[in-house]
Design a protein around this motif. Structure first.
Motif, mmCIF file in Angstrom:
data_model
loop_
_atom_site.group_PDB
_atom_site.id
_atom_site.type_symbol
_atom_site.label_atom_id
_atom_site.label_comp_id
_atom_site.label_asym_id
_atom_site.label_seq_id
_atom_site.Cartn_x
_atom_site.Cartn_y
_atom_site.Cartn_z
ATOM 1 N N LEU A 1 13.200 3.009 -3.477
ATOM 2 C CA LEU A 1 11.979 2.943 -2.924
ATOM 3 C C LEU A 1 11.123 4.066 -3.818
ATOM 4 N N LYS A 2 9.970 3.555 -4.214
ATOM 5 C CA LYS A 2 8.990 4.817 -4.554
ATOM 6 C C LYS A 2 7.564 4.438 -4.289
ATOM 7 N N LYS A 3 6.805 5.152 -4.344
ATOM 8 C CA LYS A 3 5.344 4.831 -3.788
ATOM 9 C C LYS A 3 4.971 3.505 -4.052
ATOM 10 N N GLY A 4 4.962 2.724 -2.934
ATOM 11 C CA GLY A 4 4.325 1.551 -3.197
ATOM 12 C C GLY A 4 4.952 0.596 -3.597
ATOM 13 N N LYS A 5 6.401 0.702 -3.863
ATOM 14 C CA LYS A 5 7.125 -0.140 -4.509
ATOM 15 C C LYS A 5 8.619 -0.163 -3.930
ATOM 16 N N LEU A 6 9.358 -1.235 -3.749
ATOM 17 C CA LEU A 6 10.722 -1.435 -3.299
ATOM 18 C C LEU A 6 11.472 -2.498 -4.177
ATOM 19 N N ASN A 7 12.714 -1.897 -4.465
ATOM 20 C CA ASN A 7 13.467 -2.915 -5.571
ATOM 21 C C ASN A 7 14.834 -2.744 -4.793
ATOM 22 N N LYS B 1 6.561 4.982 6.001
ATOM 23 C CA LYS B 1 7.009 4.443 7.274
ATOM 24 C C LYS B 1 8.218 3.402 6.712
ATOM 25 N N LEU B 2 8.136 2.744 5.387
ATOM 26 C CA LEU B 2 9.376 2.063 5.109
ATOM 27 C C LEU B 2 10.725 2.985 4.803
ATOM 28 N N LYS B 3 10.368 4.276 4.321
ATOM 29 C CA LYS B 3 11.622 5.002 4.082
ATOM 30 C C LYS B 3 12.380 5.388 5.516
ATOM 31 N N ARG B 4 11.440 5.759 6.517
ATOM 32 C CA ARG B 4 11.981 5.856 7.796
ATOM 33 C C ARG B 4 12.835 4.618 8.228
ATOM 34 N N PRO C 1 0.670 -1.204 0.045
ATOM 35 C CA PRO C 1 0.041 -0.003 -0.033
ATOM 36 C C PRO C 1 1.069 1.322 0.078
ATOM 37 N N SER C 2 0.480 2.428 -1.030
ATOM 38 C CA SER C 2 1.305 3.437 -0.967
ATOM 39 C C SER C 2 1.529 4.272 0.244
ATOM 40 N N LEU D 1 10.431 -6.658 6.500
ATOM 41 C CA LEU D 1 9.700 -5.995 5.490
ATOM 42 C C LEU D 1 8.023 -6.133 5.737
ATOM 43 N N LYS D 2 7.867 -7.483 5.765
ATOM 44 C CA LYS D 2 6.282 -7.688 5.610
ATOM 45 C C LYS D 2 5.569 -7.189 6.946
ATOM 46 N N ASP D 3 6.273 -7.062 8.033
ATOM 47 C CA ASP D 3 5.553 -6.732 9.133
ATOM 48 C C ASP D 3 5.555 -4.945 8.881
ATOM 49 N N ILE D 4 6.431 -4.474 8.479
ATOM 50 C CA ILE D 4 6.352 -2.963 8.171
ATOM 51 C C ILE D 4 5.266 -2.519 7.297
#
Length: 138
Positions: free
Chosen positions: A103-109, A67-70, A61-62, A132-135
């Motif tokens: 990392l961009k909105k709703g995507k991580l590579n 939260k993932l960036k932090r 989810p975007s 990652l899954k928990d975040i």
């Protein structure tokens, strides 16, 4: 549905642990929450782990992007660069790319080149990405 989520998380954890001793391991997991009264979400995570390369591609989810960036900023020693809406972490050692995280909105590579970074760093990064899954679910 929650049982499916827990089962998928368990399989992911086992696969990540086993992937370190395997010469070529690929895992793809999708899960969602569509139970009444709870917040809906859909997460897709694809992991490939070979002797030389570890890659992870995730969509989520975007709203979870910040939260993932932090989380990444707190756990990565490399400096983040921003290009438009994409945040990137690049680790270069001895002129070779060790890892790239985008990392961009709703995507991580994520792409780790195991030949150019230490075994300890590889293990630390893979452990970090197992959270990652928990975040992205919270």
């Amino acid at each position: 549905m929650k049982t499916l989520i827990y089962f998928a998380s368990f399989i992911l954890a086992i696969s990540i642990g086993n992937a370190q001793s395997s010469s070529n391991s690929k895992v793809s997991i999708s899960y969602s929450n569509d139970e009444p009264g709870e917040k809906n979400y859909k997460v897709n995570i694809s992991i490939s782990n070979t002797d030389d390369i570890y890659s992870l591609n995730a969509s989520f989810p975007s709203a979870k992007t910040e939260k993932l960036k932090r989380f990444l900023k707190d756990h990565l020693d490399t400096k983040m660069t921003k290009n438009g809406t994409m945040s990137t972490w690049n680790y270069v050692t001895k002129g070779e790319m060790g890892y790239t995280i985008k990392l961009k909105k709703g995507k991580l590579n994520v792409l780790l080149n195991k030949e150019h970074i230490s075994v300890d760093l590889v293990e630390n990064l893979i452990d970090m990405f197992s959270d990652l899954k928990d975040i992205v679910k919270e």
